[in-house]
Write an enzyme that holds these catalytic residues in place. Structure first.
Site, PDB file in Angstrom:
ATOM      1  CB  CYS A   1      -0.896  -0.036   1.242  1.00 23.39           C
ATOM      2  SG  CYS A   1      -1.945   1.396   1.467  1.00 23.39           S
TER       3      CYS A   1
ATOM      4  CB  SER B   1       0.062   3.778   4.245  1.00 24.39           C
ATOM      5  OG  SER B   1      -1.153   4.383   3.875  1.00 24.39           O
TER       6      SER B   1
ATOM      7  CG  HIS C   1       3.454   8.097   2.455  1.00 25.05           C
ATOM      8  ND1 HIS C   1       3.924   9.083   1.628  1.00 25.05           N
ATOM      9  CD2 HIS C   1       2.107   8.194   2.416  1.00 25.05           C
ATOM     10  CE1 HIS C   1       2.897   9.744   1.108  1.00 25.05           C
ATOM     11  NE2 HIS C   1       1.777   9.215   1.566  1.00 25.05           N
TER      12      HIS C   1
ATOM     13  CG  HIS D   1      -0.995  -0.919   6.424  1.00 24.52           C
ATOM     14  ND1 HIS D   1       0.022  -0.572   5.558  1.00 24.52           N
ATOM     15  CD2 HIS D   1      -2.123  -0.443   5.892  1.00 24.52           C
ATOM     16  CE1 HIS D   1      -0.495   0.104   4.544  1.00 24.52           C
ATOM     17  NE2 HIS D   1      -1.801   0.196   4.711  1.00 24.52           N
TER      18      HIS D   1
ATOM     19  CB  CYS E   1      -5.561  -1.095   4.018  1.00 25.64           C
ATOM     20  SG  CYS E   1      -5.195   0.646   3.656  1.00 25.64           S
TER      21      CYS E   1
HETATM   22 ZN   LIG Z   1      -3.047   1.022   3.348  1.00 28.67          ZN
END
Ligand SMILES: [Zn+2]
Ligand SMILES: [Zn+2]
Length: 365
Positions: free
Chosen positions: A38, A40, A43, A59, A164
């Site tokens: 993902c 995130s 990042h 996650h 997610c």
């Molecule tokens: Zn995510």
């Protein structure tokens, strides 16, 4: 167990043999079957956001409960579960107020389990947990409130996405914005979460759904997921394009990239009284700027959405019902699957914008 360890920004992850301590009281050990890659996670890998290192990222995941610690009574070995990256204490002001996704626990656990310790170790070095999930590994120890049992006939690859992308995207539409039937929706950014905003808008009954992205293959995907219009932002001003196809402004606009510039575009794209929702996670130090007078005079709203504003234990079973009824497209989201050892390839593919959603598939599960 094998796990992908992130040591330093700018360096590839190292897939290594890591020690995972058994679950303590109120904890569950899950054998990971599938885990998503993902933005995130990206990042942190790129240094846009920071957290204590070294860490095992990941996650968005699903797997099978292997063992449970003392006092765990909601799951048992053999149960299939989705992992939740917002574990909830059940008794803070947010849990009591019906918003467990905002539970205080998440803000306390940075890099650790809720009791402030780690179950992950490599030699004499302690490794950090990520959002109490750390699923880029063969196994994970997580809080009991971080697992949700699901029926065994749901493919675990599909279930992982509910951890997610799907819950966040559909939740932004039905929970955060509460999109009404017959309305118009613009979606800026058509990655794994953005496509779920598109199909959430279709499910909610929006009649005009405008997808905006820079990549043509994602615009084509958006049409399959329910977009009625697809706009390549390279071809001209996307705000003007939205205004044109929505008769002067969308009722709702969603930003699913995490950039101040596109949040501004979302705000500028909504009609008077319209609602813009910031879904994408921005990098550290990114500030959002609003157009002062027009924001007020046009009575616009800008809302943020974390984890689909979802009550996960209530929302995820309903998302599975929509999937079972053929109305929520999940199989179509997974466009690549990698072995854990190839995690760096999956991360690079995400950074390039290849495909829709990539999954790390664990061989043992
Ligand atoms: Zn995510
Ligand atoms: Zn709480």
């Amino acid at each position: 167990m094998r796990a992908a360890v992130f040591y330093e920004v700018g360096k590839p992850l190292a897939v290594e043999d890591v020690e995972l301590a058994p679950p303590r009281g109120g904890e569950v050990l899950v054998r990971i079957a599938a885990t998503g890659v993902c933005h995130s996670d990206l990042h942190y890998i790129k240094g846009d956001l920071t957290m204590p290192l070294p860490v095992v990222l990941g996650h968005e995941a699903a797997g099978v409960v292997e063992t449970v610690g003392p006092g765990v009574d909601s799951v048992r070995p053999g149960d299939h579960v989705v992992l939740l990256f917002a574990p909830a204490c059940g008794h803070c002001r947010y849990c009591d107020g019906g918003r467990p996704h905002l539970c205080e626990m998440r803000y306390r656990v940075r890099g650790k389990m809720p009791d402030g310790t780690s179950r992950l170790r490599l030699g004499d070095q302690e490794l950090h947990h990520f959002t109490c999930v750390s699923s880029w590994a063969e196994q994970a120890v997580v809080p009991e409130s971080g697992v949700l049992p699901i029926p065994k006939d749901v493919p675990l690859t599909i279930a992982a996405l509910l951890g997610c992308a799907v819950t966040t995207g559909v939740g932004a539409v039905v929970n955060t914005a509460r999109v009404r039937p017959g309305t118009s929706v613009a979606v800026f950014g058509l990655g794994g979460v953005g496509l779920n905003v598109v199909q959430g808008a279709r499910i909610a009954g929006a009649v005009t759904i405008v997808g905006i992205d820079l990549l043509d293959h994602r615009l084509e995907a958006a049409r399959r997921f329910g977009a009625t219009h697809a706009i390549n932002a390279r071809a001209g001003d996307p705000v003007q394009a939205v205004l044109d196809v929505t008769n002067g402004g969308a009722d709702y606009a969603f930003e699913v990239i995490g950039r101040a510039a596109t949040v501004r575009q979302a705000v500028d794209s909504v009609a008077r009284g319209g609602v813009a929702v910031a879904v994408g996670l921005p990098p550290a130090r990114e500030e959002m700027v609003l157009p002062g007078p027009s924001f007020v005079l046009n009575e616009k709203t800008l809302r943020a959405c974390f984890y689909g504003s979802a009550r996960l234990r209530d929302d995820i079973p309903r998302l599975l019902s929509l999937y079972g009824a053929g109305r929520l497209m999940l199989d179509e989201l997974v466009t690549a699957s990698y072995a854990l050892e190839r995690v760096n390839e999956a991360v690079e593919a995400l950074d390039r914008g290849d495909g829709l959603r990539s999954i790390l598939q664990m061989s043992a599960a």
